[in-house]
Design a protein around this motif. Structure first.
Motif, PDB file in Angstrom:
ATOM      1  N   ASP A  16     -18.809  -9.111   7.844  1.00 37.54           N
ATOM      2  CA  ASP A  16     -18.757  -8.420   9.132  1.00 37.54           C
ATOM      3  C   ASP A  16     -17.528  -8.801   9.950  1.00 37.54           C
ATOM      4  OD1 ASP A  16     -19.578 -10.986   9.654  1.00 37.54           O
ATOM      5  OD2 ASP A  16     -21.191 -10.443  11.033  1.00 37.54           O
ATOM      6  N   ASP A  17     -16.657  -9.638   9.385  1.00 35.59           N
ATOM      7  CA  ASP A  17     -15.380  -9.969  10.017  1.00 35.59           C
ATOM      8  C   ASP A  17     -14.360  -8.917   9.577  1.00 35.59           C
ATOM      9  OD1 ASP A  17     -12.861 -10.967  10.729  1.00 35.59           O
ATOM     10  OD2 ASP A  17     -13.493 -13.052  10.480  1.00 35.59           O
ATOM     11  N   LEU A  18     -14.129  -7.921  10.419  1.00 31.72           N
ATOM     12  CA  LEU A  18     -13.317  -6.772  10.028  1.00 31.72           C
ATOM     13  C   LEU A  18     -11.859  -7.132   9.778  1.00 31.72           C
ATOM     14  CD1 LEU A  18     -14.766  -4.000  12.395  1.00 31.72           C
ATOM     15  CD2 LEU A  18     -15.483  -4.652  10.085  1.00 31.72           C
ATOM     16  N   ASP A  19     -11.309  -8.010  10.593  1.00 36.45           N
ATOM     17  CA  ASP A  19      -9.897  -8.382  10.419  1.00 36.45           C
ATOM     18  C   ASP A  19      -9.685  -9.134   9.112  1.00 36.45           C
ATOM     19  OD1 ASP A  19      -9.147  -7.226  12.813  1.00 36.45           O
ATOM     20  OD2 ASP A  19      -9.483  -9.054  13.969  1.00 36.45           O
ATOM     21  N   LEU A  20     -10.548 -10.118   8.847  1.00 38.31           N
ATOM     22  CA  LEU A  20     -10.436 -10.882   7.604  1.00 38.31           C
ATOM     23  C   LEU A  20     -10.652  -9.966   6.398  1.00 38.31           C
ATOM     24  CD1 LEU A  20     -10.183 -13.536   6.032  1.00 38.31           C
ATOM     25  CD2 LEU A  20     -12.657 -13.818   6.302  1.00 38.31           C
ATOM     26  N   SER A  23      -7.670  -7.922   5.494  1.00 35.72           N
ATOM     27  CA  SER A  23      -6.647  -8.723   4.820  1.00 35.72           C
ATOM     28  C   SER A  23      -7.001  -8.971   3.356  1.00 35.72           C
ATOM     29  CB  SER A  23      -6.474 -10.064   5.538  1.00 35.72           C
ATOM     30  OG  SER A  23      -6.025  -9.883   6.868  1.00 35.72           O
ATOM     31  N   VAL A  24      -8.281  -9.281   3.101  1.00 36.91           N
ATOM     32  CA  VAL A  24      -8.729  -9.536   1.731  1.00 36.91           C
ATOM     33  C   VAL A  24      -8.623  -8.267   0.888  1.00 36.91           C
ATOM     34  CG1 VAL A  24     -10.700 -10.154   0.284  1.00 36.91           C
ATOM     35  CG2 VAL A  24     -10.237 -11.444   2.374  1.00 36.91           C
ATOM     36  N   VAL A  25      -9.049  -7.138   1.458  1.00 37.55           N
ATOM     37  CA  VAL A  25      -8.958  -5.869   0.738  1.00 37.55           C
ATOM     38  C   VAL A  25      -7.515  -5.553   0.380  1.00 37.55           C
ATOM     39  CG1 VAL A  25      -9.231  -3.361   0.953  1.00 37.55           C
ATOM     40  CG2 VAL A  25     -11.076  -4.876   1.694  1.00 37.55           C
ATOM     41  N   ASN A  26      -6.614  -5.686   1.346  1.00 37.70           N
ATOM     42  CA  ASN A  26      -5.196  -5.382   1.099  1.00 37.70           C
ATOM     43  C   ASN A  26      -4.603  -6.312   0.046  1.00 37.70           C
ATOM     44  OD1 ASN A  26      -5.211  -3.307   2.968  1.00 37.70           O
ATOM     45  ND2 ASN A  26      -4.464  -4.582   4.649  1.00 37.70           N
ATOM     46  N   TYR A  27      -4.954  -7.587   0.122  1.00 36.12           N
ATOM     47  CA  TYR A  27      -4.386  -8.565  -0.814  1.00 36.12           C
ATOM     48  C   TYR A  27      -4.879  -8.324  -2.237  1.00 36.12           C
ATOM     49  CZ  TYR A  27      -3.210 -12.993  -3.019  1.00 36.12           C
ATOM     50  OH  TYR A  27      -2.727 -13.947  -3.877  1.00 36.12           O
ATOM     51  N   LEU A  28      -6.184  -8.176  -2.404  1.00 34.03           N
ATOM     52  CA  LEU A  28      -6.732  -7.971  -3.748  1.00 34.03           C
ATOM     53  C   LEU A  28      -6.335  -6.610  -4.318  1.00 34.03           C
ATOM     54  CD1 LEU A  28     -10.304  -9.540  -3.447  1.00 34.03           C
ATOM     55  CD2 LEU A  28      -8.254 -10.521  -4.500  1.00 34.03           C
ATOM     56  N   SER A  29      -6.208  -5.620  -3.445  1.00 39.29           N
ATOM     57  CA  SER A  29      -5.758  -4.300  -3.904  1.00 39.29           C
ATOM     58  C   SER A  29      -4.325  -4.380  -4.418  1.00 39.29           C
ATOM     59  CB  SER A  29      -5.849  -3.282  -2.770  1.00 39.29           C
ATOM     60  OG  SER A  29      -7.196  -3.097  -2.359  1.00 39.29           O
ATOM     61  N   SER A  30      -3.498  -5.170  -3.742  1.00 43.29           N
ATOM     62  CA  SER A  30      -2.102  -5.329  -4.172  1.00 43.29           C
ATOM     63  C   SER A  30      -2.002  -6.062  -5.505  1.00 43.29           C
ATOM     64  CB  SER A  30      -1.301  -6.091  -3.109  1.00 43.29           C
ATOM     65  OG  SER A  30      -1.683  -7.457  -3.050  1.00 43.29           O
ATOM     66  N   GLU A  31      -3.080  -6.773  -5.863  1.00 39.80           N
ATOM     67  CA  GLU A  31      -3.110  -7.499  -7.136  1.00 39.80           C
ATOM     68  C   GLU A  31      -3.758  -6.677  -8.247  1.00 39.80           C
ATOM     69  OE1 GLU A  31      -1.706 -10.353  -7.885  1.00 39.80           O
ATOM     70  OE2 GLU A  31      -0.897 -10.611  -5.861  1.00 39.80           O
ATOM     71  N   ASN A  34      -9.691  -2.753  -7.525  1.00 38.93           N
ATOM     72  CA  ASN A  34     -10.267  -1.718  -6.679  1.00 38.93           C
ATOM     73  C   ASN A  34     -11.327  -2.387  -5.809  1.00 38.93           C
ATOM     74  OD1 ASN A  34     -10.834   0.979  -5.748  1.00 38.93           O
ATOM     75  ND2 ASN A  34     -12.715   0.867  -6.941  1.00 38.93           N
ATOM     76  N   VAL A  35     -11.111  -2.436  -4.494  1.00 34.99           N
ATOM     77  CA  VAL A  35     -12.000  -3.175  -3.602  1.00 34.99           C
ATOM     78  C   VAL A  35     -12.712  -2.222  -2.652  1.00 34.99           C
ATOM     79  CG1 VAL A  35     -12.196  -5.088  -1.965  1.00 34.99           C
ATOM     80  CG2 VAL A  35     -10.360  -5.097  -3.680  1.00 34.99           C
ATOM     81  N   VAL A  36     -14.025  -2.325  -2.621  1.00 36.53           N
ATOM     82  CA  VAL A  36     -14.850  -1.551  -1.692  1.00 36.53           C
ATOM     83  C   VAL A  36     -15.398  -2.513  -0.648  1.00 36.53           C
ATOM     84  CG1 VAL A  36     -16.954  -0.182  -1.423  1.00 36.53           C
ATOM     85  CG2 VAL A  36     -15.454   0.201  -3.391  1.00 36.53           C
ATOM     86  N   PHE A  37     -15.251  -2.163   0.615  1.00 37.24           N
ATOM     87  CA  PHE A  37     -15.684  -3.039   1.707  1.00 37.24           C
ATOM     88  C   PHE A  37     -16.944  -2.502   2.387  1.00 37.24           C
ATOM     89  CE2 PHE A  37     -15.475  -3.350   6.414  1.00 37.24           C
ATOM     90  CZ  PHE A  37     -15.922  -4.652   6.530  1.00 37.24           C
ATOM     91  N   LYS A  38     -17.908  -3.384   2.609  1.00 39.47           N
ATOM     92  CA  LYS A  38     -19.106  -3.078   3.375  1.00 39.47           C
ATOM     93  C   LYS A  38     -19.334  -4.215   4.371  1.00 39.47           C
ATOM     94  CE  LYS A  38     -19.940   0.723   1.216  1.00 39.47           C
ATOM     95  NZ  LYS A  38     -19.787   2.025   1.907  1.00 39.47           N
ATOM     96  N   SER A  39     -19.785  -3.873   5.571  1.00 39.89           N
ATOM     97  CA  SER A  39     -19.905  -4.878   6.623  1.00 39.89           C
ATOM     98  C   SER A  39     -21.291  -5.498   6.732  1.00 39.89           C
ATOM     99  CB  SER A  39     -19.520  -4.264   7.978  1.00 39.89           C
ATOM    100  OG  SER A  39     -20.371  -3.171   8.299  1.00 39.89           O
ATOM    101  N   THR A  40     -22.284  -4.959   6.008  1.00 40.57           N
ATOM    102  CA  THR A  40     -23.633  -5.519   6.048  1.00 40.57           C
ATOM    103  C   THR A  40     -24.210  -5.613   4.637  1.00 40.57           C
ATOM    104  OG1 THR A  40     -24.815  -3.396   6.252  1.00 40.57           O
ATOM    105  CG2 THR A  40     -24.015  -4.435   8.298  1.00 40.57           C
TER     106      THR A  40
END
Length: 224
Positions: A16-20, A23-31, A34-40
């Motif tokens: 639920d930390d949107l900023d973090l 950053s994680v999505v962008n970093y792992l995607s650049s590596e 395929n990253v899917v983000f959910k907040s709950t």
């Protein structure tokens, strides 16, 4: 003739930390992931029913269901009991880590953390999990161990290949120029024909039987 498949690994991030999370999505995607983000945790459980993921990264402290609740539910479900799970959290006390490991997490990374360390853990867990699949140690409770002789249409085989590569239904629809509803129907047929219940089991079925890496008609009869 189908060529060897280089799968793009799918990672589910729950935090639920949107900023973090961004950053994680962008970093792992650049590596190359395929990253899917959910907040709950509730959103995570919902998407897990529809899509295949190779690894889950989850926070511990979240509203309603927390990370501990999420891993308890996943480890009780045979479809997700072996999927690698990383706890990414500020709760770094020894008893917190022990609780996480006792519940079945594979790694525990305390915030703030090094992105390189996270990447190393992700790659190591995925490598070990792939090895388990290849040696047929994953999902020994499956009702199948050998592929059965069944018929797939050419289009079903195309969809099966893309599911195995890790593409989501929307991506498959775009690639094959089909409607999303049509792709969903094809995937449902694949569940029925392979006696699987979801995309995770379908992908593991293909990995255990090792037929999508070889000839299209090697063990699978096709028809137009």
């Amino acid at each position: 003739m189908l060529v060897n498949i280089h799968m793009k690994k799918n990672i589910l991030l729950v935090d639920d930390d949107l900023d973090l999370s961004k950053s994680v999505v962008n970093y792992l995607s650049s590596e190359g992931f395929n990253v899917v983000f959910k907040s709950t945790a509730q959103q995570a459980l919902q998407v897990l029913q529809d899509e295949h993921f190779d690894l889950i990264i989850t926070d511990v402290v979240m509203p309603n269901l927390d990370g501990y609740d999420l891993i308890k539910l996943l480890r009780l479900d045979s479809s997700f009991s072996c999927i690698p799970i990383i706890f990414l959290t500020a709760k770094g006390m020894t008893h917190d880590r022990v609780k996480g490991y006792n519940l079945g997490c594979n790694a525990y990374l305390v915030k703030p953390f090094s992105p390189l360390e996270l990447l190393s853990i992700v790659r190591n867990l995925l490598k070990n999990f792939d090895l388990m699949i290849k040696t047929n140690l994953v999902n020994q409770d499956f009702s199948y161990t050998k592929q059965q002789d069944f018929v797939l249409t050419r289009k079903e085989l195309e969809v099966f290949q893309l599911v195995y590569q890790g593409l989501m239904n929307k991506e498959i629809a775009a690639k094959l120029q089909l409607s999303l509803r049509t792709v969903e129907k094809y995937v449902s047929r694949l569940f029925l024909k392979t006696n699987t219940k979801n995309r995770t089991q379908l992908v593991k079925f293909a990995a255990v039987n090792n037929f999508l890496k070889n000839r299209a008609n090697d063990g699978i009869r096709t028809r137009e």
